[in-house]
Scaffold this active site. Structure first.
Site, mmCIF file in Angstrom:
data_model
loop_
_atom_site.group_PDB
_atom_site.id
_atom_site.type_symbol
_atom_site.label_atom_id
_atom_site.label_comp_id
_atom_site.label_asym_id
_atom_site.label_seq_id
_atom_site.Cartn_x
_atom_site.Cartn_y
_atom_site.Cartn_z
ATOM 1 N N CYS A 5 0.836 -1.210 0.000
ATOM 2 C CA CYS A 5 0.000 0.000 0.000
ATOM 3 C C CYS A 5 0.867 1.255 0.000
ATOM 4 O O CYS A 5 0.717 2.128 -0.847
ATOM 5 C CB CYS A 5 -0.939 0.022 1.203
ATOM 6 N N HIS A 6 1.770 1.351 0.978
ATOM 7 C CA HIS A 6 2.557 2.588 1.086
ATOM 8 C C HIS A 6 4.046 2.318 1.282
ATOM 9 O O HIS A 6 4.788 3.175 1.727
ATOM 10 C CB HIS A 6 2.017 3.468 2.214
ATOM 11 N N GLY A 7 4.482 1.076 0.986
ATOM 12 C CA GLY A 7 5.908 0.788 0.929
ATOM 13 C C GLY A 7 6.623 0.567 2.244
ATOM 14 O O GLY A 7 7.838 0.693 2.320
#
Lengths: 664, 184
Positions: free
Chosen positions: B148-150
């Site tokens: 999703c956001h690393g």
């Protein structure tokens, strides 16, 4: 609305852009109200309060309810057992529906008595009828949602009403059902509509109040306000009077919620819906009973019109005729106080409505059908003959010159509430056996205002269930972990659960497997399914016992009697089929279950002598706990709520007297 | 009390005092009662008794080989159970705690160094990180990688890079035998 100025700049800023404050002052504070309104004028605001309670409780119930035909019944029982305060929300909602109708019926009859439907209040009256119709639809839809036997068969009967209409009738019914019988699609759409309609009612209520404020309130004298001397501002005079009324009403309402929560319900609705079996006697909710009687009163075809259609048309007509009332009754005098003849016919009409209600509640007999027919005829005659005739012929009394002058006698407010409450309740008795039920010596410990379960009896009852009943009967709504309330320790519960095997899976190979039950598992039937159970027991399925004491009329005494109801010597005329037993208290006398309760059938762990009566009393105590595990929490919360409401209502009453003392 | 007051003061003022008192008493009682009445509604939204009762999950570890991981469901959420290789254990233990955003020694995150058991929910905004299957990206530290956001987690499930603030949570669990564990 002009000229509103407040010391608060924020209020002024809002007021300049949206005049809510002046509107509030105009319609809820300064609104000029006749100074002589009696307590019958409280019921409109009470109904509004109930509507709010219904919407709020309904919203939170909807968060835990599942509108699926396979899950709905159990989801309601989960609300009752597992959801925090779920039993309170559900009983508030189900009893709130009955309260709402009681209040609205009183409100309607008040309008009839004091001529509140006459010019210039015709539209106000129409909107009120629309609210009533929407309430009836909402109540019906809501009653279907628990998906018990009455839900299902009520839905079947009411939707079938539409099949009476020629040509299009059957298509309408199929459309309502979304199938070929009442089934899951029906339940889905009924839930959607049951959620929607209350907000439609809110909109109608807003219109109703708007119309009221345009034409102003009627009053017990039925004459117009002549000027400021006849009026008082709504606030504080009627706000406090309404609040006091709310306090009294809440006490009545809560008495049902906490001590007689199933008073208005039917035992059959604690049996899950079964499309293959209609209960012996089905009735609608009590608030439809008079109309149900009218429906059933038509038994003969009239020329080419079938009786079925006549009944349906008459039933709808009985409500729709109210729209014509302002013209059927053309008397210029509004209040029955000054119409001596109308007053008597009014009470006759009320009585007739109760007669119809009574007829609607009972199974049809020749006599009751005749009574229904006469009462139905009178219902319509009241509107079509009596009222037009009275309007022309009645000699009315002289009206007082102004509201300020006379004294009006108030009638005790509780009387009608009481009649409404007791008139139609507990109606669907399948008329099981003519024998009076047995009662245990000393009665059951949990009855009464403060009644609690006798712990020792509860634990003994569990032993009886575990050693005797559980061989054939499940208790599927009760989990092993719940036995903590019976007095078992966590270790005992784990050990008892582990005696049973439950299916789990699939495992990593994709196969289902058996494992010992855990405390979170439920006490399922010993049979894999109903077919297995029926084949073993000669066609009769041993019922699940989770709700047995709620699912039978006078359940605890019925089960107690049934267990002891195997006579040593059969009556001579007893004709019992092969494989069945004779039981004095079972409907039809032929029961599948052989006698189970014998002297010393169990050996009580606590040393109590296991007489037949003792065993039956103990196991009924346990089964009632299984059906109503919330009972103790309910009654103890009820006592606190009542003490609080008594204090609040007393304060409101004292405040009301203070505020009103200069007006009287 | 009212009678005493009546004797002491003129009646008009007494009426006013009495009315004020009643107004305040009734308002207080009414407001308090309404406030208390809200609680059952709010509390009905908390987990129900049957939901709370379903708080344990038994896991059979016998089929999981070193380097493999399985995902089990516990209270409706994924739990990662990874059988760590010797290298993975070594790299998890060798980390200098001062490098970590949420400093925790590997030893306090496991009961048996071979088995790492963590809730498979990224502590950033609740996605399920990748890294359970051999073909998944596992990030620079060989643990998990949240798509999703690393966010990147190491072989002890600790946050090493990306926006997540905390290490993957360790649920309560106990070994019920050498090859079974009960979570919750």
């Amino acid at each position: 609305m002009s000229g509103f100025k407040s010391n608060n700049t924020v209020v002024n800023w809002v007021e300049d852009r949206l005049p809510v404050f002046s509107m509030l002052r105009h319609s809820a504070i300064e609104y000029p109200t006749p100074k002589n309104l009696n307590y019958w004028w409280n019921f409109g605001s009470l109904a509004a309060v109930t509507l709010v309670i219904m919407i709020v409780t309904g919203l939170f119930l909807a968060m835990s309810y599942t509108p699926h035909s396979a899950l709905a019944f159990d989801s309601v029982e989960r609300i009752m057992r597992d959801v925090n305060y779920g039993w309170l929300l559900r009983y508030l909602h189900s009893n709130g529906a009955s309260m709402f109708f009681i209040l609205v019926y009183i409100h309607i009859f008040r309008g009839l008595y004091y001529g509140s439907y006459k010019a210039p209040r015709e539209l106000l009256w129409f909107i009120g009828i629309a609210i009533y119709l929407a309430m009836m639809a909402t109540g019906f839809l809501g009653y279907v949602l628990p998906w018990g036997q009455m839900s299902f068969w009520g839905a079947t009967v009411i939707t079938n009403l539409f099949s009476a209409f020629p040509l299009i009738g059957d298509s309408i019914v199929t459309l309502l059902w979304g199938g070929f019988s009442v089934d899951n699609p029906t339940l889905n759409r009924f839930f959607a509509l049951h959620f929607l309609l209350p907000f439609v009612i809110v909109g109608l209520v807003a219109l109703h109040v708007w119309a009221l404020h345009s034409v102003k309130s009627n009053n017990p004298l039925g004459i117009d306000m002549n000027g400021p001397q006849d009026a008082i501002p709504f606030h504080p005079y009627y706000t406090i009077k309404d609040l006091f009324g709310i306090g009294v009403f809440l006490m009545v309402y809560m008495a049902f919620v906490f001590w007689a929560p199933n008073f208005f319900g039917e035992a059959d609705n604690y049996i899950p819906a079964n499309p293959m079996l209609t209960p012996p006697h089905i009735v609608p909710e009590w608030y439809y009973l008079p109309f149900y009687a009218i429906l059933r009163a038509f038994t003969v075809d009239l020329w080419f019109i079938p009786a079925k259609l006549l009944g349906v048309v008459a039933m709808f007509g009985a409500i729709l005729i109210l729209f014509a009332l302002p013209w059927l009754d053309s008397s210029k005098v509004r209040s029955a106080t000054f119409r001596p003849l109308y007053r008597q016919f009014f009470w006759l009409f009320v009585l007739n409505a109760f007669v119809l209600g009574y007829c609607g509640a009972k199974p049809t007999t020749d006599l009751l059908v005749t009574v229904s027919q006469v009462a139905t005829a009178y219902y319509f005659a009241h509107f079509l003959i009596v009222l037009p005739w009275l309007s022309r012929k009645e000699k009315t009394l002289a009206l007082p010159a102004s509201i300020s002058a006379p004294v009006v006698k108030a009638i005790a407010i509780g009387a009608m509430l009481l009649i409404g409450a007791t008139g139609f309740s507990g109606t669907a008795q399948a008329n099981t056996a003519t024998h009076e039920l047995l009662k245990p010596e000393g009665g059951f410990s949990w009855t009464g205002v403060f009644g609690r379960y006798d712990r020792a009896s509860l634990k003994r009852g569990w032993q009886v269930y575990h050693e005797v009943c559980a061989n054939c009967h499940g208790l599927k709504l009760v989990a092993f972990r719940n036995l903590a309330a019976v007095g078992l320790t966590p270790e005992e519960i784990k050990a008892i659960a582990a005696e049973k095997e439950v299916q789990d899976g699939p495992n990593d190979e994709g196969a289902m497997f058996q494992r010992p039950a855990r405390p979170s598992d439920r006490m399922l039937s010993p049979y894999a399914n109903d077919k297995v159970a029926a084949s073993i027991h000669g066609g009769a399925v041993p019922p699940d016992l989770s709700l047995i004491t709620k699912a039978r009329v006078n359940g605890p005494n019925y089960v107690y009697s049934l267990l002891l109801g195997y006579p040593d010597v059969l009556p001579e005329d007893a004709a019992i089929p092969e494989g069945k037993m004779y039981n004095t208290y079972f409907p039809g006398y032929a029961i599948g279950m052989p006698q189970q309760v014998f002297e010393d059938a169990v050996s009580y762990a606590d040393g109590t002598k296991a007489t037949k009566e003792q065993i039956a009393k103990d196991v009924v105590t346990f089964l009632n706990w299984a059906a109503e595990p919330e009972l103790e929490a309910r009654k103890s919360l009820g006592v606190k709520v009542m003490v609080f409401l008594a204090l609040l209502t007393a304060l409101l009453f004292a405040l009301k007297r203070q505020i009103w003392k200069d007006v009287h | 009390m009212a009678d005493t007051a009546k004797n002491a003061q003129p009646s008009a003022a007494d009426g006013q005092t009495r009315r004020d008192f009643l107004l305040q008493a009734a308002s207080t009682v009414g407001v308090v009662g309404t406030g208390i009445a809200l609680w059952p509604f709010v509390h009905s939204m908390n987990p129900a008794a049957d939901t709370l009762a379903l708080s344990t999950t038994d896991v059979d570890l016998s089929a999981i080989k070193p380097g493999q991981a399985i995902t089990v469901v516990w209270r409706g959420s994924p739990v990662f159970v990874r059988s760590r290789t010797a290298e993975e254990i070594a790299s998890a233990q060798a980390v200098n705690l001062s490098e970590l955003r949420d400093p925790q020694a590997d030893a306090i995150r496991v009961k048996n160094p071979q088995w790492l058991i963590v809730v498979g929910i990224c502590t950033h905004l609740g996605c399920v990180p990748l890294g359970q299957k051999p073909t998944d990206p596992r990030g620079e530290w060989g643990g998990w990688f949240c798509p999703c956001h690393g966010s990147q987690y190491d072989t002890s499930g600790r946050i090493r890079k990306g926006p997540a603030p905390k290490n993957l949570a360790v649920p309560a669990y106990q070994f019920t035998s050498d090859t079974t564990v009960r979570i919750g």
